[in-house]
Motif scaffolding. Sequence first.
Motif, PDB file in Angstrom:
ATOM      1  N   LYS A 149     -16.550  73.217  35.997  1.00  0.00           N
ATOM      2  CA  LYS A 149     -17.468  72.183  35.507  1.00  0.00           C
ATOM      3  C   LYS A 149     -16.846  70.805  35.688  1.00  0.00           C
ATOM      4  CE  LYS A 149     -20.030  74.795  32.027  1.00  0.00           C
ATOM      5  NZ  LYS A 149     -20.640  74.654  30.695  1.00  0.00           N
ATOM      6  N   VAL A 150     -17.589  69.923  36.346  1.00  0.00           N
ATOM      7  CA  VAL A 150     -17.115  68.565  36.618  1.00  0.00           C
ATOM      8  C   VAL A 150     -18.053  67.564  35.937  1.00  0.00           C
ATOM      9  CG1 VAL A 150     -16.536  66.900  38.440  1.00  0.00           C
ATOM     10  CG2 VAL A 150     -16.269  69.364  38.869  1.00  0.00           C
ATOM     11  N   GLY A 151     -17.471  66.499  35.409  1.00  0.00           N
ATOM     12  CA  GLY A 151     -18.265  65.397  34.853  1.00  0.00           C
ATOM     13  C   GLY A 151     -17.910  64.118  35.593  1.00  0.00           C
ATOM     14  N   TYR A 161     -23.587  55.341  33.957  1.00  0.00           N
ATOM     15  CA  TYR A 161     -24.471  56.404  34.433  1.00  0.00           C
ATOM     16  C   TYR A 161     -23.616  57.630  34.718  1.00  0.00           C
ATOM     17  CZ  TYR A 161     -27.604  52.500  34.797  1.00  0.00           C
ATOM     18  OH  TYR A 161     -28.355  51.405  34.474  1.00  0.00           O
ATOM     19  N   SER A 162     -24.117  58.780  34.300  1.00  0.00           N
ATOM     20  CA  SER A 162     -23.278  59.970  34.395  1.00  0.00           C
ATOM     21  C   SER A 162     -24.012  61.130  35.050  1.00  0.00           C
ATOM     22  CB  SER A 162     -22.793  60.369  32.997  1.00  0.00           C
ATOM     23  OG  SER A 162     -23.901  60.563  32.145  1.00  0.00           O
ATOM     24  N   GLY A 163     -23.231  62.111  35.471  1.00  0.00           N
ATOM     25  CA  GLY A 163     -23.813  63.301  36.090  1.00  0.00           C
ATOM     26  C   GLY A 163     -22.825  64.449  36.065  1.00  0.00           C
ATOM     27  N   CYS A 164     -23.363  65.658  36.164  1.00  0.00           N
ATOM     28  CA  CYS A 164     -22.522  66.862  36.215  1.00  0.00           C
ATOM     29  C   CYS A 164     -22.924  67.669  37.448  1.00  0.00           C
ATOM     30  CB  CYS A 164     -22.716  67.688  34.943  1.00  0.00           C
ATOM     31  SG  CYS A 164     -24.413  68.197  34.645  1.00  0.00           S
ATOM     32  N   ALA A 209     -24.487  61.349  39.128  1.00  0.00           N
ATOM     33  CA  ALA A 209     -24.262  60.028  38.522  1.00  0.00           C
ATOM     34  C   ALA A 209     -24.848  58.932  39.403  1.00  0.00           C
ATOM     35  CB  ALA A 209     -22.762  59.801  38.310  1.00  0.00           C
ATOM     36  N   ILE A 210     -24.667  59.063  40.712  1.00  0.00           N
ATOM     37  CA  ILE A 210     -25.206  58.066  41.648  1.00  0.00           C
ATOM     38  C   ILE A 210     -26.735  58.076  41.602  1.00  0.00           C
ATOM     39  CG2 ILE A 210     -25.473  57.530  44.108  1.00  0.00           C
ATOM     40  CD1 ILE A 210     -22.492  58.424  44.437  1.00  0.00           C
ATOM     41  N   ALA A 211     -27.337  59.249  41.553  1.00  0.00           N
ATOM     42  CA  ALA A 211     -28.804  59.332  41.493  1.00  0.00           C
ATOM     43  C   ALA A 211     -29.324  58.654  40.227  1.00  0.00           C
ATOM     44  CB  ALA A 211     -29.247  60.792  41.540  1.00  0.00           C
ATOM     45  N   SER A 212     -28.630  58.850  39.120  1.00  0.00           N
ATOM     46  CA  SER A 212     -29.052  58.212  37.866  1.00  0.00           C
ATOM     47  C   SER A 212     -28.950  56.689  37.988  1.00  0.00           C
ATOM     48  CB  SER A 212     -28.177  58.722  36.723  1.00  0.00           C
ATOM     49  OG  SER A 212     -28.526  58.085  35.518  1.00  0.00           O
TER      50      SER A 212
END
Length: 123
Positions: free
Chosen positions: A20-22, A33-36, A53-56
């Motif tokens: 799992k990466v954050g 902005y964050s993403g997993c 994160a980039i998409a957000s």
Amino acid sequence: MLQNAQKVQKNAYAPYSNFKVGAALVAEDGNVYSGCNVENAAYPLGQCAEAGAIASMIGHGCSKITKILILSPNSDFCPPCGGCRQKIKEFATSATQVILSTQDGKTKQVSIAELLPLAFDLN
Ligand code: THU
């Protein structure tokens, strides 16, 4: 950024790799902005945390990464994969900071030029 990355990392969907990466970034508006990572039974369709994160960020109308933190699931650094280096570069400047963090609190800061020398660019 670390808190945001920790929060989304818990929700990462990684049943195939159990890795799992954050990721969390600060954009030009000062917001985080964050993403997993989100894996898929069709393995190549899985998406990395950085891409989320980039998409957000893009969805909120921003396009410049001031800094981005990538939180590994263990005590080793998780440097971005090749594809993510190119994805970060698209929205980076020479001043963009890429911060690698581990579960045991180690951090390392690198530039996109160090991660992706001789990068492809249409400009
Ligand atoms: N992964 C990321 O989310 N970011 C990276 O920079 C490296 C790898 C994910 C993809 C996959 O879901 C899992 O980690 C194992 O490769």
